[in-house]
Scaffold this motif. Structure first.
Motif, short mmCIF file in Angstrom:
data_model
loop_
_atom_site.label_atom_id
_atom_site.label_comp_id
_atom_site.label_asym_id
_atom_site.label_seq_id
_atom_site.Cartn_x
_atom_site.Cartn_y
_atom_site.Cartn_z
N VAL A 1 4.17 -10.75 18.49
CA VAL A 1 3.79 -9.44 18.53
C VAL A 1 2.81 -9.11 19.75
CG1 VAL A 1 2.63 -7.56 17.39
CG2 VAL A 1 4.29 -9.00 16.05
N ASP A 2 1.88 -9.88 19.85
CA ASP A 2 0.73 -9.97 20.86
C ASP A 2 1.03 -10.27 22.06
OD1 ASP A 2 -0.79 -8.82 18.76
OD2 ASP A 2 -2.38 -10.52 18.43
N GLN A 3 1.82 -11.40 22.25
CA GLN A 3 1.92 -11.89 23.78
C GLN A 3 3.26 -11.58 24.08
OE1 GLN A 3 1.38 -15.99 23.68
NE2 GLN A 3 -0.48 -16.03 22.26
N ILE A 4 4.17 -11.07 23.49
CA ILE A 4 5.40 -10.71 24.12
C ILE A 4 5.71 -9.26 23.80
CG2 ILE A 4 8.10 -11.33 23.98
CD1 ILE A 4 7.09 -14.21 23.31
N PHE A 5 5.78 -8.92 22.40
CA PHE A 5 6.38 -7.51 22.27
C PHE A 5 5.82 -6.56 22.75
CE2 PHE A 5 6.53 -3.92 18.98
CZ PHE A 5 7.92 -3.53 19.43
N LEU A 6 4.31 -6.41 22.44
CA LEU A 6 3.30 -5.38 22.64
C LEU A 6 3.22 -5.14 24.43
CD1 LEU A 6 0.76 -5.43 20.09
CD2 LEU A 6 2.36 -3.69 20.23
N PRO A 7 3.00 -6.53 25.08
CA PRO A 7 3.03 -6.26 26.44
C PRO A 7 4.29 -5.66 27.20
CG PRO A 7 2.12 -8.37 25.94
CD PRO A 7 2.68 -7.64 24.64
N ARG B 1 0.69 -1.82 16.46
CA ARG B 1 0.69 -3.32 16.34
C ARG B 1 0.68 -3.63 14.80
NH1 ARG B 1 -3.26 -7.01 14.82
NH2 ARG B 1 -2.88 -9.20 15.98
N SER B 2 -0.14 -2.81 14.07
CA SER B 2 0.11 -2.94 12.65
C SER B 2 1.84 -2.78 11.88
CB SER B 2 -0.78 -1.93 11.98
OG SER B 2 -2.06 -2.15 12.05
N ASP B 3 2.18 -1.90 12.66
CA ASP B 3 3.63 -1.63 12.26
C ASP B 3 4.51 -2.81 12.58
OD1 ASP B 3 2.72 0.69 10.93
OD2 ASP B 3 3.67 1.93 12.58
N ALA B 4 4.36 -3.18 13.74
CA ALA B 4 5.26 -4.40 14.27
C ALA B 4 4.91 -5.55 13.51
CB ALA B 4 5.01 -4.54 15.58
N ALA C 1 13.92 -2.79 21.42
CA ALA C 1 13.44 -2.80 19.92
C ALA C 1 13.91 -4.23 19.25
CB ALA C 1 14.03 -1.75 19.36
N SER C 2 14.65 -4.87 19.66
CA SER C 2 15.19 -6.16 18.99
C SER C 2 14.44 -7.57 19.41
CB SER C 2 16.59 -6.19 19.06
OG SER C 2 17.25 -6.53 20.41
N THR D 1 12.45 3.30 15.09
CA THR D 1 11.18 4.25 14.33
C THR D 1 10.08 4.09 14.62
OG1 THR D 1 12.96 4.51 12.33
CG2 THR D 1 10.81 5.04 12.10
N ILE D 2 9.57 2.87 14.57
CA ILE D 2 8.16 2.53 14.81
C ILE D 2 7.82 2.90 16.23
CG2 ILE D 2 7.78 1.32 13.00
CD1 ILE D 2 7.51 -1.20 14.84
N LEU D 3 8.63 2.53 17.11
CA LEU D 3 8.60 2.78 18.65
C LEU D 3 8.58 4.51 18.95
CD1 LEU D 3 10.82 -0.10 20.26
CD2 LEU D 3 8.16 0.33 20.47
N ALA D 4 9.31 5.16 18.37
CA ALA D 4 9.32 6.45 18.45
C ALA D 4 8.14 7.16 17.90
CB ALA D 4 10.56 7.23 17.54
N ARG D 5 7.52 6.72 16.88
CA ARG D 5 6.23 7.01 16.66
C ARG D 5 5.15 6.78 17.56
NH1 ARG D 5 6.99 4.83 10.25
NH2 ARG D 5 8.58 6.53 9.56
#
Length: 205
Positions: free
Chosen positions: A193-199, A91-94, A165-166, A144-148
């Protein structure tokens, strides 16, 4: 046969540029023209004159001014992996990456990109072409952040695709192109980030 019939004059001799050197000169010229006159006033003739080459040479590499302008814009993007945030949680990285993208899109260079996207939005073929150019570069830090995050067990390896990722940056870009904002507010960044990307990425776990 030399590609560039314009060339540079160096100590009284004309230097023929080819390949990467020629492309760098053209992209630098395009970036300078964009900074001075903006996308709406950009012409291939002016770029060719500044680069010391011919318009035909440019068209062999980029079929239109939108493609050339996006290629010039891409040169401004950070590509060093050391620039990628690494706070230890996804979350922080995104949020850091999306805020960085927001700063870039609201900058003078970002204004150029917004003009390009607005100009081509009614041309589906050109939209796909330009989107492909943007994704190929801009997706790298997100992968990169997803790989980590995958290594930490936050997401599964199925999330490691350019399309996933995009997503966050695509949604951010839409705020500029569709809603016409000059800068996306922090609250919208958090929502993306919170409502779309992370879920989305956590569904692959």
């Amino acid at each position: 046969m030399a590609e560039d019939q314009g060339g540079d004059v160096n100590q009284g001799k004309k230097t023929r540029r080819r390949g990467a050197a020629l492309e760098r000169a053209i992209l630098q010229a395009a970036a300078e023209e964009l900074a001075e006159v903006g996308y709406s006033n950009l012409t291939m003739d002016a770029v060719a004159a500044r680069a010391g080459t011919s318009k035909n040479v440019i068209y062999r590499r980029w079929p239109n001014r939108a493609a050339l302008s996006v290629a010039a814009y891409r040169q401004m993007l950070p590509t060093d992996p050391k620039d990628t945030p690494n706070a230890g949680d996804l979350r922080s990285d995104a949020l850091a990456l999306l805020n960085r993208a927001n700063d870039r899109l609201s900058s003078p260079a970002g204004k150029i990109l917004r003009e390009i996207l607005s100009d081509i939005q009614n041309d589906p073929d050109r939209v796909r072409e330009i989107h492909g150019q943007l994704v190929n570069v801009g997706v790298a830090p997100w992968l990169t952040i997803l790989a980590r995050a995958t290594a930490r067990g936050e997401v599964g390896p199925e999330a490691l695709t350019p399309r996933v990722a995009s997503v966050a940056v695509d949604l951010l870009r839409n705020e500029y192109v569709i809603n016409g904002v000059t800068k996306v507010p922090a609250s919208t960044i958090i929502e993306i980030v919170d409502q779309i990307f992370l879920p989305l990425v956590r569904a692959h776990r």
